[in-house]
Write a protein that holds these residues in place. Sequence first.
Motif, PDB file in Angstrom:
ATOM      1  N   ASN A 222       3.535  21.375  -0.704  1.00  4.48           N
ATOM      2  CA  ASN A 222       3.829  22.322   0.366  1.00  4.48           C
ATOM      3  C   ASN A 222       4.700  21.599   1.402  1.00  4.48           C
ATOM      4  O   ASN A 222       4.234  20.676   2.071  1.00  4.48           O
ATOM      5  N   PRO A 223       5.978  22.015   1.564  1.00  2.29           N
ATOM      6  CA  PRO A 223       6.885  21.307   2.472  1.00  2.29           C
ATOM      7  C   PRO A 223       6.468  21.349   3.938  1.00  2.29           C
ATOM      8  O   PRO A 223       6.951  20.550   4.738  1.00  2.29           O
ATOM      9  N   ASP A 224       5.577  22.260   4.301  1.00  2.00           N
ATOM     10  CA  ASP A 224       5.085  22.293   5.682  1.00  2.00           C
ATOM     11  C   ASP A 224       4.412  20.965   6.057  1.00  2.00           C
ATOM     12  O   ASP A 224       4.457  20.549   7.209  1.00  2.00           O
ATOM     13  N   TYR A 225       3.806  20.300   5.087  1.00  2.00           N
ATOM     14  CA  TYR A 225       3.135  19.029   5.378  1.00  2.00           C
ATOM     15  C   TYR A 225       4.116  17.929   5.773  1.00  2.00           C
ATOM     16  O   TYR A 225       3.768  17.032   6.537  1.00  2.00           O
ATOM     17  N   ILE A 226       5.344  17.999   5.268  1.00  2.00           N
ATOM     18  CA  ILE A 226       6.352  17.008   5.675  1.00  2.00           C
ATOM     19  C   ILE A 226       6.689  17.203   7.149  1.00  2.00           C
ATOM     20  O   ILE A 226       6.741  16.244   7.924  1.00  2.00           O
TER      21      ILE A 226
ATOM     22  N   ILE B 126       0.844  -1.195   0.000  1.00  2.00           N
ATOM     23  CA  ILE B 126       0.000   0.000   0.000  1.00  2.00           C
ATOM     24  C   ILE B 126       0.879   1.243   0.000  1.00  2.00           C
ATOM     25  O   ILE B 126       2.081   1.166   0.258  1.00  2.00           O
ATOM     26  N   ILE B 127       0.271   2.374  -0.273  1.00  2.00           N
ATOM     27  CA  ILE B 127       0.957   3.659  -0.234  1.00  2.00           C
ATOM     28  C   ILE B 127       0.410   4.455   0.946  1.00  2.00           C
ATOM     29  O   ILE B 127      -0.800   4.578   1.109  1.00  2.00           O
ATOM     30  N   ILE B 128       1.330   4.990   1.751  1.00  2.00           N
ATOM     31  CA  ILE B 128       0.945   5.878   2.851  1.00  2.00           C
ATOM     32  C   ILE B 128       1.581   7.227   2.549  1.00  2.00           C
ATOM     33  O   ILE B 128       2.799   7.335   2.396  1.00  2.00           O
ATOM     34  N   THR B 129       0.749   8.260   2.444  1.00  2.00           N
ATOM     35  CA  THR B 129       1.237   9.573   2.032  1.00  2.00           C
ATOM     36  C   THR B 129       0.592  10.691   2.843  1.00  2.00           C
ATOM     37  O   THR B 129      -0.541  10.572   3.305  1.00  2.00           O
ATOM     38  N   SER B 130       1.333  11.765   2.997  1.00  2.00           N
ATOM     39  CA  SER B 130       0.769  12.978   3.608  1.00  2.00           C
ATOM     40  C   SER B 130       0.202  13.853   2.488  1.00  2.00           C
ATOM     41  O   SER B 130       0.285  13.517   1.306  1.00  2.00           O
ATOM     42  N   LEU B 131      -0.320  14.988   2.877  1.00  2.00           N
ATOM     43  CA  LEU B 131      -0.854  15.933   1.897  1.00  2.00           C
ATOM     44  C   LEU B 131       0.234  16.573   1.030  1.00  2.00           C
ATOM     45  O   LEU B 131      -0.066  17.190   0.018  1.00  2.00           O
ATOM     46  N   TYR B 132       1.500  16.392   1.417  1.00  2.00           N
ATOM     47  CA  TYR B 132       2.584  16.968   0.623  1.00  2.00           C
ATOM     48  C   TYR B 132       2.538  16.485  -0.831  1.00  2.00           C
ATOM     49  O   TYR B 132       2.771  17.263  -1.748  1.00  2.00           O
ATOM     50  N   GLU B 133       2.233  15.240  -1.034  1.00  2.00           N
ATOM     51  CA  GLU B 133       2.239  14.692  -2.393  1.00  2.00           C
ATOM     52  C   GLU B 133       1.184  15.337  -3.285  1.00  2.00           C
ATOM     53  O   GLU B 133       1.328  15.369  -4.494  1.00  2.00           O
ATOM     54  N   GLN B 134       0.126  15.860  -2.692  1.00  2.00           N
ATOM     55  CA  GLN B 134      -0.906  16.544  -3.481  1.00  2.00           C
ATOM     56  C   GLN B 134      -0.621  18.029  -3.666  1.00  2.00           C
ATOM     57  O   GLN B 134      -0.964  18.606  -4.683  1.00  2.00           O
ATOM     58  N   THR B 135       0.004  18.645  -2.655  1.00  2.00           N
ATOM     59  CA  THR B 135       0.148  20.101  -2.656  1.00  2.00           C
ATOM     60  C   THR B 135       1.565  20.591  -2.930  1.00  2.00           C
ATOM     61  O   THR B 135       1.740  21.761  -3.290  1.00  2.00           O
TER      62      THR B 135
END
Length: 161
Positions: A78-82, A67-76
Amino acid sequence: MKLKLVLIFLFCLFNMILNSITYEIKQDGTSDFTTIQAGINIANTFDTLLVYPGTYYENINYNSKDIIITSLYEQTQNPDYIRDTIIDGNQSGSCIIISQNSYSNTAIMGFTIRNGSGRICSDDGDTSGGGIDLHQAYLTIKDCIIMKNKATIGGGICSRF
């Protein structure tokens, strides 16, 4: 006969990809799950867990799932999400464990992975993979900060085949 088997395999693979689901993980209870591990437990091959910002005090295990686990960074982008989407092992084992998966699409993307202490890997108490512990597994690590983890073997990442 060989061609038929290949076609059947490709059809099944294509069908799995088309039927994949994206689950949302938010700590406030307004999504599918409040913990990453709860999402993993329900997810099937090719599913995605989209994790919203927060500190997740968990030691997650992919349970051999691809599976893939991702934060919102991959969509936006925006490095703040990392920085704001954190898997914190709370010094109670590896932050992330992945064992014996079979597809190379397994991924962790856009997280800070911190405070892991590894998992016991030998009779003399050695620990491995404070941040991420891979055993006979494939994993794409993309756009992650791996910090403040410790283990006897591979404080940040340990990979064994």
